[in-house]
Structure formats: structure tokens, C-alpha cells
Design a protein around this motif. Structure first.
Motif, PDB file in Angstrom:
ATOM      1  N   UNK A  43       0.802  -1.235   0.000  1.00  0.00           N
ATOM      2  CA  UNK A  43       0.000   0.000   0.000  1.00  0.00           C
ATOM      3  C   UNK A  43       0.831   1.280   0.000  1.00  0.00           C
ATOM      4  N   UNK A  44       2.136   1.203   0.281  1.00  0.00           N
ATOM      5  CA  UNK A  44       2.931   2.429   0.274  1.00  0.00           C
ATOM      6  C   UNK A  44       2.973   3.055  -1.111  1.00  0.00           C
ATOM      7  N   UNK A  45       3.066   2.225  -2.154  1.00  0.00           N
ATOM      8  CA  UNK A  45       3.101   2.774  -3.507  1.00  0.00           C
ATOM      9  C   UNK A  45       1.817   3.521  -3.827  1.00  0.00           C
ATOM     10  N   UNK A  46       0.681   2.998  -3.345  1.00  0.00           N
ATOM     11  CA  UNK A  46      -0.604   3.634  -3.617  1.00  0.00           C
ATOM     12  C   UNK A  46      -0.723   4.992  -2.927  1.00  0.00           C
ATOM     13  N   UNK A  47       0.010   5.190  -1.829  1.00  0.00           N
ATOM     14  CA  UNK A  47      -0.060   6.469  -1.117  1.00  0.00           C
ATOM     15  C   UNK A  47       0.375   7.642  -1.994  1.00  0.00           C
ATOM     16  N   UNK A  48       1.196   7.348  -3.001  1.00  0.00           N
ATOM     17  CA  UNK A  48       1.689   8.431  -3.865  1.00  0.00           C
ATOM     18  C   UNK A  48       0.649   8.898  -4.883  1.00  0.00           C
ATOM     19  N   UNK A  49      -0.395   8.106  -5.096  1.00  0.00           N
ATOM     20  CA  UNK A  49      -1.521   8.480  -5.961  1.00  0.00           C
ATOM     21  C   UNK A  49      -1.056   8.943  -7.344  1.00  0.00           C
ATOM     22  N   UNK A  50      -0.078   8.202  -7.896  1.00  0.00           N
ATOM     23  CA  UNK A  50       0.442   8.553  -9.224  1.00  0.00           C
ATOM     24  C   UNK A  50       0.148   7.464 -10.258  1.00  0.00           C
ATOM     25  N   UNK A  51      -0.660   6.467  -9.873  1.00  0.00           N
ATOM     26  CA  UNK A  51      -1.064   5.368 -10.766  1.00  0.00           C
ATOM     27  C   UNK A  51       0.123   4.564 -11.295  1.00  0.00           C
ATOM     28  N   UNK A  52       1.241   4.592 -10.578  1.00  0.00           N
ATOM     29  CA  UNK A  52       2.422   3.854 -11.037  1.00  0.00           C
ATOM     30  C   UNK A  52       2.307   2.375 -10.671  1.00  0.00           C
ATOM     31  N   UNK A  53       3.000   1.537 -11.452  1.00  0.00           N
ATOM     32  CA  UNK A  53       3.053   0.115 -11.160  1.00  0.00           C
ATOM     33  C   UNK A  53       3.863  -0.126  -9.892  1.00  0.00           C
ATOM     34  N   UNK A  54       3.684  -1.309  -9.295  1.00  0.00           N
ATOM     35  CA  UNK A  54       4.513  -1.673  -8.161  1.00  0.00           C
ATOM     36  C   UNK A  54       5.981  -1.690  -8.581  1.00  0.00           C
ATOM     37  N   UNK A  55       6.892  -1.245  -7.691  1.00  0.00           N
ATOM     38  CA  UNK A  55       8.300  -1.169  -8.075  1.00  0.00           C
ATOM     39  C   UNK A  55       8.889  -2.550  -8.345  1.00  0.00           C
ATOM     40  N   UNK A  56       9.765  -2.593  -9.343  1.00  0.00           N
ATOM     41  CA  UNK A  56      10.458  -3.843  -9.679  1.00  0.00           C
ATOM     42  C   UNK A  56      11.766  -3.982  -8.915  1.00  0.00           C
ATOM     43  N   UNK A  57      12.318  -2.853  -8.455  1.00  0.00           N
ATOM     44  CA  UNK A  57      13.550  -2.833  -7.673  1.00  0.00           C
ATOM     45  C   UNK A  57      13.356  -1.879  -6.499  1.00  0.00           C
ATOM     46  N   UNK A  58      14.122  -2.048  -5.428  1.00  0.00           N
ATOM     47  CA  UNK A  58      13.971  -1.153  -4.275  1.00  0.00           C
ATOM     48  C   UNK A  58      14.331   0.288  -4.615  1.00  0.00           C
ATOM     49  N   UNK A  59      13.603   1.229  -4.020  1.00  0.00           N
ATOM     50  CA  UNK A  59      14.007   2.632  -4.030  1.00  0.00           C
ATOM     51  C   UNK A  59      15.070   2.814  -2.956  1.00  0.00           C
ATOM     52  N   UNK A  60      16.044   3.681  -3.225  1.00  0.00           N
ATOM     53  CA  UNK A  60      17.219   3.731  -2.356  1.00  0.00           C
ATOM     54  C   UNK A  60      17.749   5.151  -2.240  1.00  0.00           C
ATOM     55  N   UNK A  61      18.116   5.544  -1.024  1.00  0.00           N
ATOM     56  CA  UNK A  61      18.867   6.780  -0.800  1.00  0.00           C
ATOM     57  C   UNK A  61      19.781   6.551   0.390  1.00  0.00           C
ATOM     58  N   UNK A  62      20.652   7.509   0.664  1.00  0.00           N
ATOM     59  CA  UNK A  62      21.598   7.367   1.767  1.00  0.00           C
ATOM     60  C   UNK A  62      21.445   8.535   2.732  1.00  0.00           C
ATOM     61  N   UNK A  63      21.788   8.274   3.985  1.00  0.00           N
ATOM     62  CA  UNK A  63      21.812   9.308   5.007  1.00  0.00           C
ATOM     63  C   UNK A  63      23.187   9.348   5.653  1.00  0.00           C
ATOM     64  N   UNK A  64      23.550  10.521   6.156  1.00  0.00           N
ATOM     65  CA  UNK A  64      24.768  10.653   6.955  1.00  0.00           C
ATOM     66  C   UNK A  64      24.417  10.428   8.421  1.00  0.00           C
ATOM     67  N   UNK A  65      25.389   9.996   9.194  1.00  0.00           N
ATOM     68  CA  UNK A  65      25.133   9.767  10.607  1.00  0.00           C
ATOM     69  C   UNK A  65      24.920  11.072  11.373  1.00  0.00           C
ATOM     70  N   UNK A  66      25.332  12.205  10.813  1.00  0.00           N
ATOM     71  CA  UNK A  66      25.052  13.478  11.482  1.00  0.00           C
ATOM     72  C   UNK A  66      23.565  13.794  11.490  1.00  0.00           C
ATOM     73  N   UNK A  67      22.789  13.096  10.655  1.00  0.00           N
ATOM     74  CA  UNK A  67      21.337  13.297  10.641  1.00  0.00           C
ATOM     75  C   UNK A  67      20.631  12.438  11.678  1.00  0.00           C
ATOM     76  N   UNK A  68      21.389  11.638  12.426  1.00  0.00           N
ATOM     77  CA  UNK A  68      20.812  10.693  13.384  1.00  0.00           C
ATOM     78  C   UNK A  68      21.296  10.978  14.797  1.00  0.00           C
ATOM     79  N   UNK A  69      20.440  10.710  15.759  1.00  0.00           N
ATOM     80  CA  UNK A  69      20.797  10.779  17.166  1.00  0.00           C
ATOM     81  C   UNK A  69      20.355   9.492  17.840  1.00  0.00           C
ATOM     82  N   UNK A  70      20.596   9.360  19.135  1.00  0.00           N
ATOM     83  CA  UNK A  70      20.262   8.139  19.831  1.00  0.00           C
ATOM     84  C   UNK A  70      18.916   8.195  20.527  1.00  0.00           C
ATOM     85  N   UNK A  71      18.489   7.070  21.054  1.00  0.00           N
ATOM     86  CA  UNK A  71      17.222   6.998  21.779  1.00  0.00           C
ATOM     87  C   UNK A  71      17.299   7.869  23.033  1.00  0.00           C
ATOM     88  N   UNK A  72      16.209   8.569  23.310  1.00  0.00           N
ATOM     89  CA  UNK A  72      16.167   9.440  24.472  1.00  0.00           C
ATOM     90  C   UNK A  72      16.723  10.817  24.250  1.00  0.00           C
TER      91      UNK A  72
END
Length: 286
Positions: A85-114
Motif C-alpha cells: 500500500x505504500x506505492x498507492x499512497x503516492x496516488x500517481x497510478x504507477x506500477x509496483x516497483x520492480x527494484x527497491x528505491x534507495x537513498x543514503x543518510x549521513x550519521x550526522x542526521x541521526x541521534x540516539x534513543x532518548x
């Protein structure tokens, strides 16, 4: 075993979360490993288990400043649009993906629990995305899918915080909106694969101020963990300590009408029943 990283007197350390607190492993293991990543790379889980056996906690968990369990992974991969259902959330009538969508994050964008996650000065559109994370133990390239499970060291949790109005600043990429400093979090610890079979199934739930916003199970992943490892290792060598953030279910704040953006003071909890709870409060960028 539950391995975590934390600050003690301003110094990064690591240990094992047990009933009643945390056993400090930084100097207890016979071989001197500087952090969790070094322990993973040396295939030294058994050393850590032996060092923790029979020990009483050194510190109460609530007194420690938690960090992401792996402080400096070579790669922090993030998978998009991976639950049914995630693909349907975009409401663009696209087919289900054939390969994973991918991006990267830096660790400076992350913090710890609490620790606080930050609502930036330049946007009111901070959003939550609760996700399961797999941590690579044995590295490799061109990993066959049938052997992928043996490359997983353990699992943790992520709030893959997103600044929605910065996702499309460029023509093709989402990198800007995914990499604001301290906009997301990882933790609280890694549960190792000998105690938590990564094959699952695993549940995932996200709450904002106690209200359930996302809830799903890995049985509904379009690209399961073994498929992700095989796919990613086709073009990049996976290294010990690399983390793969495996996708968020439906129900992010952007999908409500009107959208429900995070506000200063909101508490976001990401939980999986066999891992624990990743909890952060939203703070304003200083």
C-alpha cells in the motif's frame, strides 16, 4: 545480546543492556575493541557474551546518554516504498516497483534513543517514519539471496525523520530532506541475530504522543531483508556495521489530510516487540 553505545563523561563507550542496567564492555573484553563496529568486524560477539556473563550492571540505563549503536557505519542505506500500500499512497497510478528505491543518510542526521530530534528553523514539515534496521555482520559482494541471512549481525530501530518540503529541491533526488542534522534517530540497541531471528516476522509500530500512527509487519514487505542484501551487494561491497533502514509502513504524517507534522514537544516512539522502543522528543533547532 543487546549491544548499545553511549556517552560517559563525554567519552563514547559501549556495553550490553541487561535487566537492571548496562554492563560496560569497553575495557572488559580481552581484545581491545574501540566500539561496536570494531567488535562486529572482528566477529567477536562470543567475546562480548563471555565478558558480560555473570556481571552486574555498571550503570542504570536511564542515566546514560544513548548514541546510535553503530557510531560510524561506512554506509547507511535507506529503502523507500517497501510495504504493501505504500506505492498507492503516492496516488500517481504507477506500477509496483520492480527494484527497491534507495537513498543514503549521513550519521550526522541521526541521534540516539532518548535524545531530542530537531525541528529545523527553515521548515514546519518535520515528519516521522518508523522503520526496522538490519545491521551487517559479515560483509561481502554479490551475496546470493539464499546466503543473505548469515550476513545479518542483528537488528535495531529507526525514526527516519524527514523534512518533507525539502525532498524535491533537486530535480531527481530526496537527499536534502533526508539529511538535516539530528532529524532522525537510531537505537536504542542492536539485538543480535542469535537472540532475534531476522527472518521474522517482525512487527513495527509508530506512536506520536501515545497515538498509533503506523503499524505493520515484515510479512508485508515488497522487498524482504534477504532480497535487499542481495540487491545492494550487487553494486556495493557491504561492510561490517553497515546499516540498512528497511522502509516505513503507511501512515506518515504527510499522508493525513491535512498533514500532521511533528511539533516541538511531541514524543515519537518506534517499537518492535522483540527489539524494544526507540523514543525521542521533538526540540527546536537552536
Amino acid at each position: 545480546m543487546r549491544l548499545l553505545s553511549y556517552l560517559l563523561d563525554g567519552e563514547p563507550r559501549y556495553g550490553a543492556a541487561v535487566e537492571g542496567g548496562v554492563i560496560d564492555l569497553t575495557k572488559r573484553i580481552g581484545r581491545d575493541f574501540s566500539d561496536v563496529k570494531a567488535l562486529i568486524a572482528a566477529n567477536a560477539l562470543s567475546d562480548a557474551q563471555e565478558a558480560a556473563a555473570g556481571q552486574k550492571p555498571d550503570y542504570p540505563l536511564e542515566k546514560l546518554v544513548l548514541l546510535p549503536p553503530v557510531l560510524a557505519p561506512e554506509k547507511l542505506w535507506c529503502i523507500g516504498v517497501n510495504y504493501a500500500e505504500r506505492n498507492a499512497e503516492y496516488k500517481d497510478s504507477s506500477d509496483l516497483p520492480k527494484c527497491p528505491s534507495l537513498f543514503v543518510r549521513s550519521m550526522s542526521s541521526m541521534t540516539g534513543s532518548g535524545q531530542p530530534i530537531e525541528k529545523p528553523k527553515v521548515s514546519d514539515q518535520l515528519d516521522y517514519e518508523g522503520e526496522l534496521v538490519i545491521v551487517i555482520g559479515q560483509g561481502g559482494r554479490h551475496i546470493p539471496r539464499e546466503k543473505a541471512w548469515s550476513h545479518i549481525f542483528g537488528m535495531t530501530l529507526c525514526n527516519e525523520g524527514t523534512i518533507r518540503d525539502w525532498l524535491r529541491h533537486g530535480k531527481f533526488n530526496v537527499t536534502q530532506g533526508k539529511n538535516f542534522d539530528r532529524s532522525g534517530s537510531i537505537g536504542p540497541w542492536i539485538v543480535t541475530a542469535d537472540e532475534l531471528d531476522p527472518r521474522g516476522p517482525h512487527d513495527i509500530i509508530t506512536r506520536v504522543n501515545g497515538e498509533v500512527r503506523q503499524q505493520d509487519t515484515t510479512e508485508r514487505l515488497m522487498f524482504p531483508f534477504d532480497a535487499l542484501i542481495s540487491y545492494l551487494s550487487t553494486f556495493a561491497t557491504l561492510k561490517p556495521g553497515d546499516m540498512i533502514v528497511t522502509g516505513t509502513p503507511t501512515g506518515a504524517g504527510a499522508r493525513f489530510d491535512p498533514p500532521r507534522w511533528l511539533k516541538v514537544g511531541d514524543v515519537v516512539e518506534v517499537e518492535s516487540s522483540r527489539i524494544g522502543v526507540l523514543r525521542n522528543t521533538v526540540a527546536a533547532e537552536q
